[in-house]
Design an enzyme around this catalytic site. Sequence first.
Site, mmCIF file in Angstrom:
data_model
loop_
_atom_site.group_PDB
_atom_site.id
_atom_site.type_symbol
_atom_site.label_atom_id
_atom_site.label_comp_id
_atom_site.label_asym_id
_atom_site.label_seq_id
_atom_site.Cartn_x
_atom_site.Cartn_y
_atom_site.Cartn_z
ATOM 1 N N SER A 16 0.813 -1.227 0.000
ATOM 2 C CA SER A 16 0.000 0.000 0.000
ATOM 3 C C SER A 16 0.843 1.271 0.000
ATOM 4 C CB SER A 16 -0.942 -0.007 1.208
ATOM 5 O OG SER A 16 -0.233 -0.246 2.396
ATOM 6 N N ARG A 17 2.106 1.166 0.433
ATOM 7 C CA ARG A 17 2.943 2.375 0.460
ATOM 8 C C ARG A 17 4.424 1.973 0.477
ATOM 9 N NH1 ARG A 17 3.200 3.061 6.389
ATOM 10 N NH2 ARG A 17 1.746 1.536 7.214
ATOM 11 N N TYR A 157 13.439 -6.177 16.068
ATOM 12 C CA TYR A 157 13.409 -6.042 14.597
ATOM 13 C C TYR A 157 14.596 -6.784 13.989
ATOM 14 C CZ TYR A 157 13.387 -3.397 10.122
ATOM 15 O OH TYR A 157 13.362 -3.021 8.802
HETATM 16 P P1 NAP Z 1 6.193 1.253 5.499
HETATM 17 O O1 NAP Z 1 6.258 2.457 4.626
HETATM 18 O O2 NAP Z 1 6.016 1.403 6.968
HETATM 19 O O3 NAP Z 1 5.049 0.273 4.906
HETATM 20 C C1 NAP Z 1 4.798 -0.950 5.546
HETATM 21 C C2 NAP Z 1 3.846 -1.773 4.695
HETATM 22 O O4 NAP Z 1 3.632 -3.029 5.367
HETATM 23 C C3 NAP Z 1 2.482 -1.121 4.533
HETATM 24 O O5 NAP Z 1 2.013 -1.424 3.225
HETATM 25 C C4 NAP Z 1 1.621 -1.846 5.567
HETATM 26 O O6 NAP Z 1 0.241 -1.921 5.227
HETATM 27 C C5 NAP Z 1 2.228 -3.236 5.508
HETATM 28 N N1 NAP Z 1 1.960 -4.041 6.688
HETATM 29 C C6 NAP Z 1 2.302 -3.782 7.975
HETATM 30 N N2 NAP Z 1 1.859 -4.758 8.784
HETATM 31 C C7 NAP Z 1 1.208 -5.654 7.990
HETATM 32 C C8 NAP Z 1 0.520 -6.880 8.215
HETATM 33 N N3 NAP Z 1 0.410 -7.395 9.444
HETATM 34 N N4 NAP Z 1 -0.025 -7.527 7.150
HETATM 35 C C9 NAP Z 1 0.061 -7.017 5.907
HETATM 36 N N5 NAP Z 1 0.699 -5.862 5.631
HETATM 37 C C10 NAP Z 1 1.263 -5.196 6.658
HETATM 38 O O7 NAP Z 1 7.509 0.358 5.336
HETATM 39 P P2 NAP Z 1 8.720 0.469 4.293
HETATM 40 O O8 NAP Z 1 9.701 1.429 4.817
HETATM 41 O O9 NAP Z 1 8.216 0.591 2.897
HETATM 42 O O10 NAP Z 1 9.371 -0.975 4.506
HETATM 43 C C11 NAP Z 1 9.008 -2.095 3.722
HETATM 44 C C12 NAP Z 1 9.899 -3.276 4.129
HETATM 45 O O11 NAP Z 1 11.281 -2.914 3.974
HETATM 46 C C13 NAP Z 1 9.735 -3.668 5.594
HETATM 47 O O12 NAP Z 1 9.800 -5.065 5.717
HETATM 48 C C14 NAP Z 1 10.931 -3.023 6.266
HETATM 49 O O13 NAP Z 1 11.323 -3.700 7.434
HETATM 50 C C15 NAP Z 1 11.980 -3.128 5.177
HETATM 51 N N6 NAP Z 1 13.053 -2.157 5.307
HETATM 52 C C16 NAP Z 1 12.802 -0.820 5.229
HETATM 53 C C17 NAP Z 1 13.858 0.091 5.367
HETATM 54 C C18 NAP Z 1 13.665 1.572 5.278
HETATM 55 O O14 NAP Z 1 14.655 2.291 5.460
HETATM 56 N N7 NAP Z 1 12.487 2.081 4.995
HETATM 57 C C19 NAP Z 1 15.152 -0.390 5.568
HETATM 58 C C20 NAP Z 1 15.366 -1.766 5.642
HETATM 59 C C21 NAP Z 1 14.306 -2.636 5.504
HETATM 60 P P3 NAP Z 1 -0.824 -0.777 5.683
HETATM 61 O O15 NAP Z 1 -0.491 0.438 4.846
HETATM 62 O O16 NAP Z 1 -2.152 -1.357 5.374
HETATM 63 O O17 NAP Z 1 -0.566 -0.544 7.132
#
Ligand code: NAP
Length: 249
Positions: A16-17, A157
């Site tokens: 979704s985002r 985490y």
């Molecule tokens: P984000 O913007 O917080 O988005 C999280 C996404 O996960 C949203 O689409 C959310 O859905 C969904 N989600 C959360 N809980 C869920 C559940 N129980 N079931 C189904 N969907 C769920 O995160 P992001 O930064 O894009 O990160 C995406 C991935 O990359 C994550 O696994 C994160 O740990 C990893 N990551 C991110 C970074 C970074 O710097 N951003 C770095 C390393 C790794 P809703 O919108 O419906 O809540």
Amino acid sequence: MSETAKKPLAIVTGASRGIGASIARRLAADGYHVALNYSSNEAKARELADQIQADGGSAEPVGFNVAESAQVDEKIEALGKAHGPVAVLVNNAGITIDGLLMRLKDEDLDKTLAVDLKGAIYCTRAATRQMMRARKGSVIQISSVIGEMGNAGQSAYAAAKAGLIGFSKSIAKELASRQIRVNTITPGFIETDMTGALTNEQKEGILRSVPLGFLGTPEDIAALVSFLASPSSRYITGQVIGVNGGLYI
Ligand code: NAP
């Protein structure tokens, strides 16, 4: 057969985002029918599906909580019935609940492991059932550099994300004879809602530790997903690939 049924099916959790939305856009541009999973943000997932369709791609929002195995099984089975076996699964859904170990609450630990680790395992189990029958498929895990290098205040985490690496190496070995590949991407600091919560001071500190000197974008992750999903990466499985600007080498 409908037009979308002819396209191979890709499922992106947490689409979704942020990073997931970017991965979904990229896979749709690559010619997949993309199932956009979300947990609560239906409006955003719908908006993204509409944008993808306006750009000539094919996508549908599919709500389920990755931490609930019964929901995962039901939705992934239904997707397979409607579109053919899952060709690509991207386990991207994730949360982080930060805090020092001494203050870590049981429920926060459980929630983090349930979404970030068990959720990815449930989705992988459900999708690879279909891939095994099809004798092909690509599973791509979105772990984190924190799972490799650790970070004070992110132990739960880090445990979940490091667990995902061990899980993925194991199933890469289990599933290789069926031509199912499993690879893990470990993003560094990427500009999304998750890092949006950081203060300017924290961001400046992070930038000083990134040799390339800038934060990554969701598109940087989507580009590698596109490659790992495609036959160009047919001889790559069980790998952990960092996209982190040199933060962890
Ligand atoms: P984000 O913007 O917080 O988005 C999280 C996404 O996960 C949203 O689409 C959310 O859905 C969904 N989600 C959360 N809980 C869920 C559940 N129980 N079931 C189904 N969907 C769920 O995160 P992001 O930064 O894009 O990160 C995406 C991935 O990359 C994550 O696994 C994160 O740990 C990893 N990551 C991110 C970074 C970074 O710097 N951003 C770095 C390393 C790794 P809703 O919108 O419906 O809540």
